[in-house]
Design a protein around this motif. Structure first.
Motif, PDB file in Angstrom:
ATOM      1  N   ASN A  10      68.528  74.486  70.425  1.00 25.36           N
ATOM      2  CA  ASN A  10      69.139  73.378  69.691  1.00 25.36           C
ATOM      3  C   ASN A  10      68.535  73.301  68.295  1.00 25.36           C
ATOM      4  OD1 ASN A  10      70.995  72.017  71.623  1.00 25.36           O
ATOM      5  ND2 ASN A  10      69.111  71.743  72.804  1.00 25.36           N
ATOM      6  N   VAL A  11      69.377  73.497  67.303  1.00 26.71           N
ATOM      7  CA  VAL A  11      68.954  73.412  65.909  1.00 26.71           C
ATOM      8  C   VAL A  11      69.944  72.514  65.174  1.00 26.71           C
ATOM      9  CG1 VAL A  11      68.477  74.669  63.771  1.00 26.71           C
ATOM     10  CG2 VAL A  11      67.962  75.732  65.989  1.00 26.71           C
ATOM     11  N   THR A  12      69.427  71.546  64.432  1.00 25.80           N
ATOM     12  CA  THR A  12      70.270  70.639  63.648  1.00 25.80           C
ATOM     13  C   THR A  12      70.135  70.981  62.175  1.00 25.80           C
ATOM     14  OG1 THR A  12      70.128  68.846  65.257  1.00 25.80           O
ATOM     15  CG2 THR A  12      70.665  68.239  62.993  1.00 25.80           C
ATOM     16  N   ALA A  13      71.280  71.105  61.495  1.00 24.42           N
ATOM     17  CA  ALA A  13      71.305  71.451  60.072  1.00 24.42           C
ATOM     18  C   ALA A  13      71.775  70.253  59.251  1.00 24.42           C
ATOM     19  CB  ALA A  13      72.230  72.641  59.836  1.00 24.42           C
ATOM     20  N   GLN A  14      71.042  69.955  58.185  1.00 29.49           N
ATOM     21  CA  GLN A  14      71.397  68.892  57.243  1.00 29.49           C
ATOM     22  C   GLN A  14      71.528  69.517  55.851  1.00 29.49           C
ATOM     23  OE1 GLN A  14      71.890  65.865  58.397  1.00 29.49           O
ATOM     24  NE2 GLN A  14      70.704  65.707  60.271  1.00 29.49           N
ATOM     25  N   VAL A  15      72.739  69.437  55.301  1.00 32.56           N
ATOM     26  CA  VAL A  15      72.978  70.019  53.976  1.00 32.56           C
ATOM     27  C   VAL A  15      72.774  68.950  52.912  1.00 32.56           C
ATOM     28  CG1 VAL A  15      74.629  71.195  52.481  1.00 32.56           C
ATOM     29  CG2 VAL A  15      74.615  71.666  54.941  1.00 32.56           C
ATOM     30  N   ASP A  16      71.898  69.251  51.953  1.00 32.81           N
ATOM     31  CA  ASP A  16      71.688  68.352  50.813  1.00 32.81           C
ATOM     32  C   ASP A  16      71.351  69.227  49.625  1.00 32.81           C
ATOM     33  OD1 ASP A  16      71.436  66.170  49.226  1.00 32.81           O
ATOM     34  OD2 ASP A  16      69.726  65.284  50.258  1.00 32.81           O
ATOM     35  N   GLN A  17      70.103  69.229  49.206  1.00 33.78           N
ATOM     36  CA  GLN A  17      69.649  70.205  48.216  1.00 33.78           C
ATOM     37  C   GLN A  17      69.230  71.443  48.992  1.00 33.78           C
ATOM     38  OE1 GLN A  17      69.925  69.633  44.935  1.00 33.78           O
ATOM     39  NE2 GLN A  17      70.780  67.636  45.446  1.00 33.78           N
ATOM     40  N   GLN A 153      88.195  55.102  41.928  1.00 37.20           N
ATOM     41  CA  GLN A 153      88.844  56.276  41.349  1.00 37.20           C
ATOM     42  C   GLN A 153      88.089  57.552  41.699  1.00 37.20           C
ATOM     43  OE1 GLN A 153      89.200  56.288  37.077  1.00 37.20           O
ATOM     44  NE2 GLN A 153      90.664  57.975  37.063  1.00 37.20           N
ATOM     45  N   VAL A 154      86.762  57.460  41.765  1.00 41.86           N
ATOM     46  CA  VAL A 154      85.934  58.616  42.116  1.00 41.86           C
ATOM     47  C   VAL A 154      85.391  58.411  43.527  1.00 41.86           C
ATOM     48  CG1 VAL A 154      83.908  59.979  41.520  1.00 41.86           C
ATOM     49  CG2 VAL A 154      85.306  58.958  39.700  1.00 41.86           C
ATOM     50  N   VAL A 155      85.677  59.333  44.412  1.00 39.75           N
ATOM     51  CA  VAL A 155      85.234  59.238  45.804  1.00 39.75           C
ATOM     52  C   VAL A 155      84.666  60.569  46.249  1.00 39.75           C
ATOM     53  CG1 VAL A 155      86.841  57.402  46.483  1.00 39.75           C
ATOM     54  CG2 VAL A 155      87.560  59.790  46.642  1.00 39.75           C
ATOM     55  N   SER A 156      83.816  60.525  47.257  1.00 35.02           N
ATOM     56  CA  SER A 156      83.273  61.750  47.843  1.00 35.02           C
ATOM     57  C   SER A 156      83.266  61.618  49.349  1.00 35.02           C
ATOM     58  CB  SER A 156      81.870  62.038  47.310  1.00 35.02           C
ATOM     59  OG  SER A 156      80.982  60.987  47.645  1.00 35.02           O
ATOM     60  N   TYR A 157      83.191  62.764  50.019  1.00 34.89           N
ATOM     61  CA  TYR A 157      83.278  62.814  51.480  1.00 34.89           C
ATOM     62  C   TYR A 157      82.174  63.719  52.014  1.00 34.89           C
ATOM     63  CZ  TYR A 157      88.024  61.039  50.684  1.00 34.89           C
ATOM     64  OH  TYR A 157      89.107  60.281  50.275  1.00 34.89           O
ATOM     65  N   ARG A 158      81.671  63.359  53.205  1.00 36.03           N
ATOM     66  CA  ARG A 158      80.777  64.207  53.972  1.00 36.03           C
ATOM     67  C   ARG A 158      81.184  64.113  55.438  1.00 36.03           C
ATOM     68  NH1 ARG A 158      74.491  63.894  52.237  1.00 36.03           N
ATOM     69  NH2 ARG A 158      74.498  65.880  53.342  1.00 36.03           N
ATOM     70  N   VAL A 159      80.801  65.117  56.213  1.00 31.65           N
ATOM     71  CA  VAL A 159      81.122  65.161  57.641  1.00 31.65           C
ATOM     72  C   VAL A 159      79.827  65.147  58.439  1.00 31.65           C
ATOM     73  CG1 VAL A 159      82.097  66.563  59.497  1.00 31.65           C
ATOM     74  CG2 VAL A 159      83.335  66.326  57.349  1.00 31.65           C
ATOM     75  N   ARG A 160      79.818  64.344  59.499  1.00 29.48           N
ATOM     76  CA  ARG A 160      78.735  64.372  60.483  1.00 29.48           C
ATOM     77  C   ARG A 160      79.263  64.965  61.783  1.00 29.48           C
ATOM     78  NH1 ARG A 160      76.956  59.600  62.454  1.00 29.48           N
ATOM     79  NH2 ARG A 160      78.547  58.334  61.444  1.00 29.48           N
ATOM     80  N   ALA A 161      78.552  65.940  62.307  1.00 31.68           N
ATOM     81  CA  ALA A 161      78.838  66.493  63.633  1.00 31.68           C
ATOM     82  C   ALA A 161      77.940  65.781  64.637  1.00 31.68           C
ATOM     83  CB  ALA A 161      78.584  67.995  63.660  1.00 31.68           C
ATOM     84  N   GLY A 167      69.410  62.695  72.327  1.00 34.79           N
ATOM     85  CA  GLY A 167      68.128  63.003  71.717  1.00 34.79           C
ATOM     86  C   GLY A 167      68.204  63.899  70.500  1.00 34.79           C
ATOM     87  N   LEU A 168      69.384  64.451  70.227  1.00 41.34           N
ATOM     88  CA  LEU A 168      69.554  65.297  69.058  1.00 41.34           C
ATOM     89  C   LEU A 168      70.117  64.481  67.901  1.00 41.34           C
ATOM     90  CD1 LEU A 168      71.093  68.504  70.691  1.00 41.34           C
ATOM     91  CD2 LEU A 168      68.712  68.096  70.055  1.00 41.34           C
ATOM     92  N   THR A 169      69.759  64.862  66.691  1.00 37.83           N
ATOM     93  CA  THR A 169      70.234  64.187  65.490  1.00 37.83           C
ATOM     94  C   THR A 169      71.551  64.797  65.031  1.00 37.83           C
ATOM     95  OG1 THR A 169      67.942  63.797  64.831  1.00 37.83           O
ATOM     96  CG2 THR A 169      69.615  63.556  63.123  1.00 37.83           C
ATOM     97  N   ALA A 170      72.440  63.962  64.488  1.00 41.26           N
ATOM     98  CA  ALA A 170      73.707  64.458  63.966  1.00 41.26           C
ATOM     99  C   ALA A 170      73.462  65.440  62.826  1.00 41.26           C
ATOM    100  CB  ALA A 170      74.576  63.300  63.496  1.00 41.26           C
TER     101      ALA A 170
END
Length: 225
Positions: A10-17, A153-161, A167-170
């Motif tokens: 089980n590996v959780t990936a978080q995309v940011d920088q 007027q300006v919006v952004s989107y992200r997805v959480r799995a 016990g696992l983080t999204a």
């Protein structure tokens, strides 16, 4: 005696920088080193880090178009190697906006949990980075946001799995942003002769805070402005 150690499943990936990978191992195992491998697209897994530092691990060179996937293995202090870990592929989010300011976002399915993904949630943010809406889309991988939103007027989107296993983080995807068009609507001519036909000149649109307007007659003479 050389004994294979349990795989990281089980590996959780978080995309940011870049992307940050998080995992856990049996606390009774004295870890020697972790080996993080990465593939690009359909390419082979290549070692990018050999570290004694525990999770999390950040790959600052991650970018969405790279289609990167990862595998985390380890050995213990006796030199016993783990079985091959699960292949982990972060959610990659893409999107488009049409002439009517309808936003469509789509994404790749998350890989990295042995029991899989329970569903996805799309988060919508305003220009200040504040969450303004969430969409629970189940196991779909596309969202069409066609609801009127005259405040942003300006919006952004992200997805959480969301993981099945407790016990696992999204896991979170990259962010995509859109700037909506003003879309001014106005007549090309009007006849203010009080015959109740085309007497009024009105301008409508979205996201307009200030406007300067000049009106000319058919011969090009300025009559208002």
């Amino acid at each position: 005696i050389n004994t294979s150690r349990p795989a990281i499943t089980n590996v959780t990936a978080q995309v940011d920088q870049g992307v940050t990978l998080d995992w856990s191992t049996d606390p009774l195992i004295d870890i020697g080193n972790f080996f993080i491998r990465r593939s690009a697209g359909t390419g082979p897994l290549t070692l990018i880090s050999n570290t004694a530092e525990p999770a999390p691990f950040t790959d600052a060179n991650y970018f969405t178009e790279g289609a990167f996937c990862y595998q985390v293995n380890y050995n213990d202090l006796c030199g016993n190697n783990s079985l091959d870990g699960i292949i982990t592929c972060p959610v990659r989010l893409f999107g488009s906006i049409d002439a009517k300011n309808i936003v469509t976002v789509n994404w790749t399915r998350y890989r990295g949990w042995q029991n899989g993904v329970a569903g996805y949630v799309v988060e919508k943010y305003n220009q200040g980075g504040n969450l303004i809406r969430t969409f629970n889309v189940g196991t779909d991988t596309v969202l069409v946001d066609d609801q009127p939103d005259l405040d942003n007027q300006v919006v952004s989107y992200r997805v959480r799995a969301l993981p099945y296993q407790a016990g696992l983080t999204a896991s979170r995807s990259n962010s995509v942003s859109f700037t909506k068009e003003i879309n001014l609507i106005f007549p090309t001519a009007f006849t203010p002769n009080r015959d109740r036909l085309n007497d009024l000149f009105t301008v409508t649109g979205q996201y307009v805070s200030k406007m300067n307007m000049r009106i000319f007659d058919r011969w090009g003479a300025l009559v208002y402005g």
